[in-house]
Motif scaffolding. Structure first.
Motif: not given
Lengths: 181, 261
Positions: A42-43, A84, A112, A126, A141, A145
């Motif tokens: 998701s990152i 992360r 993104e 997310e 976010r 992120m």
């Protein structure tokens, strides 16, 4: 019904990792690899990079288990933060290769959005963050992120530092409720 | 920290958003409260479940790669801490011991040989150095003897140069042998010249300057041999560009007349 691991379960797992038992590695991987991979994905929005991050995270956890202090927090929290931070390092490194200038917050938002639209639908955490009001979801976010600090975000949005902190913390509080459902 | 206050910090803790003070306070509360520990465990499990809802799974190769890396690291560590131990027959050990003793003796003999060679080289260098020193001394003695002859000669003139306007306190001594035409400058007391400039000695004959050469400022008494001077009514020193000028361009610092004997 959820099978909540108790503190003693985690202690046993940690003891087995310290003893370098193969069974511990199997348990560690089967329980956490999907979650960590999806967190990274998701990152970084790239399956290859996310796989690299997962590998680096697992090796760091395995080799650095002595640095984890169970009395000071959760095991998954510790692993998640390693994952992360490595993910944020990867995307920052990738962007620095493209441009010598620091990538602006605006660029991150665009990247993104493009990443989500082109390759990956919002998944897991997310998708929950997306359910929050925009004034909470966006700074949350960007902070969680992409690693932007409260001060950087306050400057970007042109609001006081306290306002950004409140928006992020309120977002996290709502997120906790969404996680329970 | 109150339980509710700590609970409010639970998600920021989980998401690494606490500042150092908040983190310390939260971790202290966590150590003291089983209820908070359970809350954290539940929150972690909820987050884990949310992340597991993703449709993506890591490639199978990742697990193998991690397993391999962990094993490789373990092997490396083992090799570093526990060297391999194997049984060796006694005659191998004996042969190895004999070889080691032989090597040690050879090594000692070689060291002695090297020391002898070093000593010989050192002696040779010292002899060579002493010979050079003796040559230099002989040369210096010969030069001093010549200078002494000139200075003590009845034909040697001593001309005292006096300071002019740029430096009224300055002075120097010119010793000029009118037979051999050798010229020496001694006891020079002049201010240090600016960078890029040098003092120059002139012999003046019928008002015309002839260069006797430039000299380095030393700030202390020294004897400098200058160019041969054929004829002179007076001597002067001026400040010129480094290397000297064909005729005096700078200020005249010293002037002294040659008195008839």
């Amino acid at each position: 019904m959820k099978s909540n691991p108790t503190y003693s379960d985690i202690s046993q797992l940690i003891a087995k990792i310290k003893a370098e038992e193969h069974e511990a590695f199997e348990h560690l991987y089967s329980k956490y690899s999907n979650a960590l991979y999806n967190m990274s994905l998701s990152i970084v929005k790239d399956e290859g990079l996310a796989a690299d991050v997962l590998q680096e995270t697992m090796v760091k956890v395995w080799k650095g288990i002595d640095r984890f202090e169970q009395s000071k927090g959760g095991f998954f929290t510790w692993m998640l933060n390693i994952c992360r931070n490595l993910s944020i390092d990867k995307i920052r490194g990738k962007h620095e290769k493209r441009s010598k200038k620091n990538t602006s917050i605006e660029d991150w938002i665009k990247t993104e959005k493009q990443g989500s639209q082109l390759s990956f639908d919002a998944i897991g955490l997310e998708s929950l963050i997306n359910q929050l009001p925009k004034e909470q979801s966006e700074p949350l976010r960007l902070n969680y992120m992409y690693g932007y600090t409260h001060a950087e975000l306050a400057s970007y949005y042109g609001v006081p530092l306290g306002t950004i902190k409140t928006r992020i913390r309120t977002g996290m509080s709502h997120l906790r409720k969404l996680l329970k459902t | 920290m109150e339980h509710q206050e700590a609970k409010d910090l639970l998600m920021p803790y989980l998401m690494d958003d606490l500042n150092p003070q908040e983190r310390i306070a939260f971790e202290r509360a966590l150590e003291q409260s089983v209820a908070l520990q359970e809350e954290l465990t539940l929150a972690e499990e909820d987050l884990l479940n949310a992340l597991n809802k993703g449709a993506h799974s890591p490639p199978l190769s990742v697990k193998k790669a991690i397993s391999k890396e962990i094993r490789v690291n373990k092997i490396k560590e083992l090799n570093a801490t526990n060297p391999t131990v194997t049984r060796t027959p006694w005659y191998y050990k004996l042969a190895a011991a004999v070889a080691l003793i032989s090597l040690a003796i050879n090594f000692l003999l070689y060291q002695q040989y090297l020391s002898s060679v070093d000593y010989a080289i050192s002696l040779e260098n010292k002899v060579s150095f002493m010979a050079d020193l003796q040559n230099q001394n002989q040369q210096t003695v010969a030069e001093l003897s010549t200078i002494n002859q000139i200075l003590s000669s009845a034909e040697a003139r001593r001309i005292v140069l006096k300071g002019l306007d740029p430096s009224p306190d300055a002075e120097a001594l010119v010793i000029w042998d009118t037979v051999s035409k050798s010229t020496f400058l001694a006891d020079v007391q002049l201010p240090e010249p600016p960078s890029g400039l040098q003092y120059q000695l002139w012999a003046l004959k019928d008002g015309k300057p002839i260069s006797a050469g430039v000299f380095d400022w030393s700030g202390s008494f020294s004897l400098t041999e200058m160019n041969i001077t054929a004829q002179a009514d007076a001597f002067a020193v001026s400040l010129e560009k480094a290397g000297g000028s064909e005729s005096p361009q700078g200020d005249i610092y010293l002037l002294g007349e040659v008195k008839s004997s």
